[in-house]
Design an enzyme around this catalytic site. Structure first.
Site, short mmCIF file in Angstrom:
data_model
loop_
_atom_site.label_atom_id
_atom_site.label_comp_id
_atom_site.label_asym_id
_atom_site.label_seq_id
_atom_site.Cartn_x
_atom_site.Cartn_y
_atom_site.Cartn_z
N CYS A 1 -79.11 -75.97 43.39
CA CYS A 1 -78.27 -76.50 44.45
C CYS A 1 -77.18 -75.49 44.79
O CYS A 1 -76.88 -74.58 44.00
CB CYS A 1 -77.60 -77.79 43.99
N GLU B 1 -74.06 -75.83 44.70
CA GLU B 1 -72.97 -75.84 43.72
C GLU B 1 -73.28 -74.91 42.55
O GLU B 1 -72.38 -74.27 42.00
CB GLU B 1 -72.72 -77.26 43.19
N ARG C 1 -74.65 -82.56 58.75
CA ARG C 1 -74.68 -83.73 57.86
C ARG C 1 -73.34 -84.01 57.21
O ARG C 1 -73.18 -85.04 56.55
CB ARG C 1 -75.76 -83.56 56.78
N CYS D 1 -75.28 -83.82 43.31
CA CYS D 1 -76.32 -84.58 42.63
C CYS D 1 -75.92 -84.75 41.15
O CYS D 1 -74.95 -84.16 40.67
CB CYS D 1 -77.66 -83.87 42.76
N CYS E 1 -75.71 -81.45 39.12
CA CYS E 1 -74.52 -80.66 39.45
C CYS E 1 -73.25 -81.30 38.91
O CYS E 1 -72.34 -80.60 38.47
CB CYS E 1 -74.41 -80.48 40.96
N TYR F 1 -71.89 -87.47 28.93
CA TYR F 1 -72.26 -86.67 27.77
C TYR F 1 -71.45 -85.38 27.81
O TYR F 1 -71.41 -84.70 28.83
CB TYR F 1 -73.75 -86.34 27.87
N TRP G 1 -71.43 -81.93 26.33
CA TRP G 1 -72.32 -81.02 25.62
C TRP G 1 -71.60 -80.34 24.45
O TRP G 1 -72.13 -80.26 23.34
CB TRP G 1 -72.87 -79.98 26.60
#
Ligand SMILES: [Zn+2]
Length: 138
Positions: free
Chosen positions: A56, A58, A84, A90, A93, A127, A129
């Site tokens: 993407c 980003e 748009r 998403c 991302c 989460y 990491w």
């Protein structure tokens, strides 16, 4: 819980919109992203669509920023081609942006209802990491 209203970086939105309008072509580049680096610079990028899972805008942006020596990003926005407008990140991302820049603000919404929200607000109960890696230094 009420999140205080944060000012929207309209220059950043305009930068992403300009890249979306002038650089997105066909099916391969359909989204543009712009980020405000900690030092004030604006970094832009477009997605690199590919059926194998091309990144993407980003994610391309994170690499483009690093290539210019901008490792700290304060605000990010993505804008779609074909007028748009602002498009929210998403799920992937959101996670990546959170892991790279936990204090990042993301511009979402559309038209006169744009707003800047902390990336943490886009990923409740996320989460983390770094919390699950072995500590090999100690
Ligand atoms: Zn994405």
């Amino acid at each position: 819980m009420t999140t205080p209203i944060r000012p929207v970086d309209h220059e950043l939105v305009a930068a992403a919109a300009e890249v979306a309008r002038t650089r997105c072509r066909g099916d391969e580049h359909t989204m543009a992203a712009a980020a405000r680096a900690r030092d004030g610079r604006v970094i832009t990028a477009v997605n690199a669509y590919h059926f194998t899972g091309g990144p993407c805008a980003e994610l391309v942006l994170i690499g483009a920023a690093a290539a210019q020596g901008a490792y700290e990003l304060d605000t990010v926005v993505a804008v779609g081609d074909r007028d748009r407008g602002v498009v929210p990140p998403c799920g992937r991302c959101r996670q990546v942006l959170f892991d790279y820049f936990p204090a990042l603000e993301v511009i979402v919404g559309n038209g006169d209802r744009l707003r800047a929200v902390p990336v943490t607000e886009l990923l409740p109960e996320t989460y983390v990491w770094a919390d699950h890696q072995l500590d090999v230094s100690g």
